[in-house]
Design a protein around this motif. Sequence first.
Motif, mmCIF file in Angstrom:
data_model
loop_
_atom_site.group_PDB
_atom_site.id
_atom_site.type_symbol
_atom_site.label_atom_id
_atom_site.label_comp_id
_atom_site.label_asym_id
_atom_site.label_seq_id
_atom_site.Cartn_x
_atom_site.Cartn_y
_atom_site.Cartn_z
ATOM 1 N N ALA A 75 8.389 -7.094 -8.921
ATOM 2 C CA ALA A 75 7.332 -7.052 -7.921
ATOM 3 C C ALA A 75 5.986 -7.216 -8.622
ATOM 4 O O ALA A 75 5.828 -6.865 -9.780
ATOM 5 C CB ALA A 75 7.371 -5.728 -7.165
ATOM 6 N N SER A 76 5.037 -7.717 -7.888
ATOM 7 C CA SER A 76 3.690 -7.901 -8.405
ATOM 8 C C SER A 76 2.872 -6.631 -8.177
ATOM 9 O O SER A 76 2.873 -6.075 -7.082
ATOM 10 C CB SER A 76 3.032 -9.075 -7.675
ATOM 11 O OG SER A 76 1.639 -9.011 -7.773
ATOM 12 N N GLU A 78 -0.383 -6.408 -8.069
ATOM 13 C CA GLU A 78 -1.447 -6.716 -7.117
ATOM 14 C C GLU A 78 -0.927 -6.721 -5.677
ATOM 15 O O GLU A 78 -1.560 -6.174 -4.776
ATOM 16 C CB GLU A 78 -2.100 -8.069 -7.439
ATOM 17 C CG GLU A 78 -2.862 -8.100 -8.746
ATOM 18 C CD GLU A 78 -1.972 -8.301 -9.969
ATOM 19 O OE1 GLU A 78 -0.768 -8.632 -9.806
ATOM 20 O OE2 GLU A 78 -2.466 -8.104 -11.086
ATOM 21 N N GLU A 79 0.226 -7.321 -5.474
ATOM 22 C CA GLU A 79 0.811 -7.392 -4.139
ATOM 23 C C GLU A 79 1.200 -5.996 -3.637
ATOM 24 O O GLU A 79 0.952 -5.652 -2.481
ATOM 25 C CB GLU A 79 2.036 -8.312 -4.137
ATOM 26 C CG GLU A 79 2.702 -8.460 -2.799
ATOM 27 C CD GLU A 79 1.866 -9.217 -1.769
ATOM 28 O OE1 GLU A 79 2.237 -9.174 -0.588
ATOM 29 O OE2 GLU A 79 0.842 -9.835 -2.128
ATOM 30 N N THR A 80 1.769 -5.193 -4.489
ATOM 31 C CA THR A 80 2.172 -3.835 -4.110
ATOM 32 C C THR A 80 0.956 -3.006 -3.724
ATOM 33 O O THR A 80 0.967 -2.304 -2.708
ATOM 34 C CB THR A 80 2.951 -3.163 -5.255
ATOM 35 O OG1 THR A 80 4.075 -3.982 -5.597
ATOM 36 C CG2 THR A 80 3.439 -1.785 -4.860
ATOM 37 N N ARG A 82 -1.965 -4.161 -2.701
ATOM 38 C CA ARG A 82 -2.517 -4.728 -1.468
ATOM 39 C C ARG A 82 -1.759 -4.219 -0.247
ATOM 40 O O ARG A 82 -2.359 -3.823 0.750
ATOM 41 C CB ARG A 82 -2.474 -6.256 -1.514
ATOM 42 C CG ARG A 82 -3.194 -6.931 -0.343
ATOM 43 C CD ARG A 82 -2.999 -8.437 -0.348
ATOM 44 N NE ARG A 82 -1.603 -8.856 -0.188
ATOM 45 C CZ ARG A 82 -0.923 -8.763 0.959
ATOM 46 N NH1 ARG A 82 -1.476 -8.260 2.028
ATOM 47 N NH2 ARG A 82 0.333 -9.175 1.018
ATOM 48 N N ILE A 83 -0.449 -4.185 -0.325
ATOM 49 C CA ILE A 83 0.373 -3.695 0.797
ATOM 50 C C ILE A 83 0.087 -2.223 1.059
ATOM 51 O O ILE A 83 -0.067 -1.813 2.217
ATOM 52 C CB ILE A 83 1.875 -3.928 0.504
ATOM 53 C CG1 ILE A 83 2.180 -5.427 0.552
ATOM 54 C CG2 ILE A 83 2.758 -3.155 1.471
ATOM 55 C CD1 ILE A 83 3.547 -5.801 0.006
#
Length: 89
Positions: A75-76, A78-80, A82-83
Amino acid sequence: MDKLYDISEVCELLGTTSRTLRFYEEKGIITSTKELDSQRRKYTESQLEHIKCVLVLRSIGISLKEIEGIIHDKASLEETVRIKKAERF
């Protein structure tokens, strides 16, 4: 040679407990370094920075499973984050 921090020093520096660090190590989230003459957990500067990151992620509500995914590049980061931010609002 890098300075090695005793588990009690890490707990004091980062405001956590040895139980927390041992738990994270059992789960494979963090690692420690054992000296040849001692069974005590010691931590390098880079391990200390990794622990800081884990503690920050936990403080913003990211689960250990999500952190494990980030560590193992499933998993990223940054993405985690952001979510998680989107879930709060």
